[in-house]
Design an enzyme around this catalytic site. Structure first.
Site, PDB file in Angstrom:
ATOM      1  N   TYR A  67      -4.037  70.274 -16.315  1.00  0.00           N
ATOM      2  CA  TYR A  67      -4.951  71.156 -15.595  1.00  0.00           C
ATOM      3  C   TYR A  67      -6.283  71.187 -16.329  1.00  0.00           C
ATOM      4  O   TYR A  67      -6.432  71.828 -17.367  1.00  0.00           O
ATOM      5  CB  TYR A  67      -4.380  72.578 -15.508  1.00  0.00           C
ATOM      6  CG  TYR A  67      -3.070  72.702 -14.767  1.00  0.00           C
ATOM      7  CD1 TYR A  67      -2.585  71.679 -13.959  1.00  0.00           C
ATOM      8  CD2 TYR A  67      -2.310  73.863 -14.873  1.00  0.00           C
ATOM      9  CE1 TYR A  67      -1.379  71.804 -13.283  1.00  0.00           C
ATOM     10  CE2 TYR A  67      -1.111  74.004 -14.193  1.00  0.00           C
ATOM     11  CZ  TYR A  67      -0.641  72.965 -13.410  1.00  0.00           C
ATOM     12  OH  TYR A  67       0.554  73.108 -12.748  1.00  0.00           O
ATOM     13  N   PHE A 222       4.405  75.671  -5.686  1.00  0.00           N
ATOM     14  CA  PHE A 222       4.006  75.918  -4.292  1.00  0.00           C
ATOM     15  C   PHE A 222       4.808  77.089  -3.714  1.00  0.00           C
ATOM     16  O   PHE A 222       5.324  76.996  -2.598  1.00  0.00           O
ATOM     17  CB  PHE A 222       4.212  74.682  -3.410  1.00  0.00           C
ATOM     18  CG  PHE A 222       3.307  73.521  -3.700  1.00  0.00           C
ATOM     19  CD1 PHE A 222       2.208  73.640  -4.529  1.00  0.00           C
ATOM     20  CD2 PHE A 222       3.571  72.282  -3.136  1.00  0.00           C
ATOM     21  CE1 PHE A 222       1.381  72.564  -4.792  1.00  0.00           C
ATOM     22  CE2 PHE A 222       2.756  71.195  -3.386  1.00  0.00           C
ATOM     23  CZ  PHE A 222       1.665  71.327  -4.207  1.00  0.00           C
ATOM     24  N   LEU A 224       3.968  79.739  -2.361  1.00  0.00           N
ATOM     25  CA  LEU A 224       3.360  80.229  -1.123  1.00  0.00           C
ATOM     26  C   LEU A 224       2.894  79.077  -0.237  1.00  0.00           C
ATOM     27  O   LEU A 224       2.039  79.262   0.627  1.00  0.00           O
ATOM     28  CB  LEU A 224       2.194  81.166  -1.440  1.00  0.00           C
ATOM     29  CG  LEU A 224       2.588  82.495  -2.090  1.00  0.00           C
ATOM     30  CD1 LEU A 224       1.357  83.283  -2.507  1.00  0.00           C
ATOM     31  CD2 LEU A 224       3.459  83.315  -1.142  1.00  0.00           C
TER      32      LEU A 224
END
Length: 327
Positions: A67, A222, A224
């Site tokens: 990230y 993931f 949501l």
């Protein structure tokens, strides 16, 4: 193992049998810049979100060297170190970014070791409370890379060495099939598994069952569906009854779906963070009938680890089109 109304809802999980954490965590990927590259436009805002998460009871954070790369870990280190004893930062290694920002697996032992060392530096920590090895068992780590040819025993063995050196406390795996989880458990205790699973995509259900059997934290990424859950009546009705968002209901359902599930919803907004964290209260308030209706939104019996559900594919397509239209 959906929890019934007769069972006492448990809002915590004992990670690795030793560290109790609140089951609703926080995923930090959205704190990077556009495309998960570099720093966000609002660095101080990102730090405020991290502070807000801790202040509202979050104890389990999810991040990765990839990230940024590294910028999200650096933000976490800046915002949260020195860490309180009840915080767990779960960091993923074994993945990197390509020249165009593409996601690649790379689990060569020297890469795994270097990424753990980099993460400790970036997070300002002497040891990692939880380090995951990124695998390709769920078919979601795209691109060819040297990591494709590295035996699991060699890559995971490097984390075992680092644990024995005192640099890693708990070991997890991300993107695991049931077979890979079994192989990993022959090498070392596994504290957490991170796989794709949410209201409209149950592809990780077989791995979830294995985690339930062995008391392993199942951390759905993931959770949501990247914000594209849609509005099935099973989702909107309890949201209206309880006066909460559909996101809070979807997360509450995950908490009720299994006592080992530890969701990690991500956001760069303090408002959304607070809304997501209502899910623990929502989970306790959902009726058994509402939980059953939410579980029935997607057929778990036909779920396949290497195939996204049609609902999830449609949701991602809608999201991409919406993003393209805003440019």
């Amino acid at each position: 193992m959906t929890m019934s109304a007769d069972e006492k809802f448990t809002p915590t999980h004992l990670l690795g049998g030793t560290d109790r954490v609140a089951r609703l965590g926080y995923g930090a990927m959205q704190l990077a810049g556009r495309g998960v590259i570099g720093l966000p436009d609002d660095v101080l805002g990102a730090i405020d979100v991290l502070h807000g998460a801790v202040e509202q009871g979050v104890q389990f954070f999810d991040t990765a060297n990839a990230y940024g790369p590294r910028t999200v870990n650096q933000l976490i280190g800046r915002a949260l170190s020195p860490y309180s004893d009840d915080l767990v930062i779960g960091n993923k290694v074994g993945a990197r970014r390509g020249p165009a920002g593409e996601w690649l697996t790379d689990s060569r032992p020297e890469i795994v070791r270097a990424q753990v060392e980099d993460a400790l530096l970036d997070l300002r920590a002497e040891a990692s409370q939880l380090t995951y090895l990124r695998l390709r068992g769920d078919g979601q780590a795209p691109g060819a890379s040297p990591g494709d040819e590295v035996p699991l025993e060699d890559a995971l063995g490097t984390l075992v060495e680092l644990r024995d050196e005192g640099k890693v406390r708990h070991i997890g795996i991300s993107g695991a099939s049931p077979e890979l989880l079994e192989r990993a458990q022959r090498l070392t205790p596994i504290a957490a598994v991170q796989n794709r699973f949410n209201l409209i995509d149950r592809s990780g259900v077989e791995v979830l069952a294995a985690c339930e059997r062995d008391g392993i934290a199942f951390v759905p990424y993931f959770p949501l569906a990247t914000g594209a859950l849609g509005d099935p009546p099973a989702l909107t009705r309890p949201a209206q009854r309880l006066g909460v968002s559909t996101s809070a209901v979807a997360l509450g359902w995950l908490l009720r779906r299994s006592p080992v599930i530890v969701p990690i919803p991500g956001t760069s907004s303090l408002e959304h963070l607070t809304d997501n964290l209502r899910a623990t209260e929502v989970a306790a308030a959902l009726t058994e009938e509402e939980v059953d209706a939410l579980t029935a939104v997607e057929d778990e019996k036909s779920a396949s680890l290497d195939t996204m559900s049609t609902q999830m594919i449609d949701a991602l397509t809608r999201r991409r089109r919406a993003s393209a239209s805003r440019r």
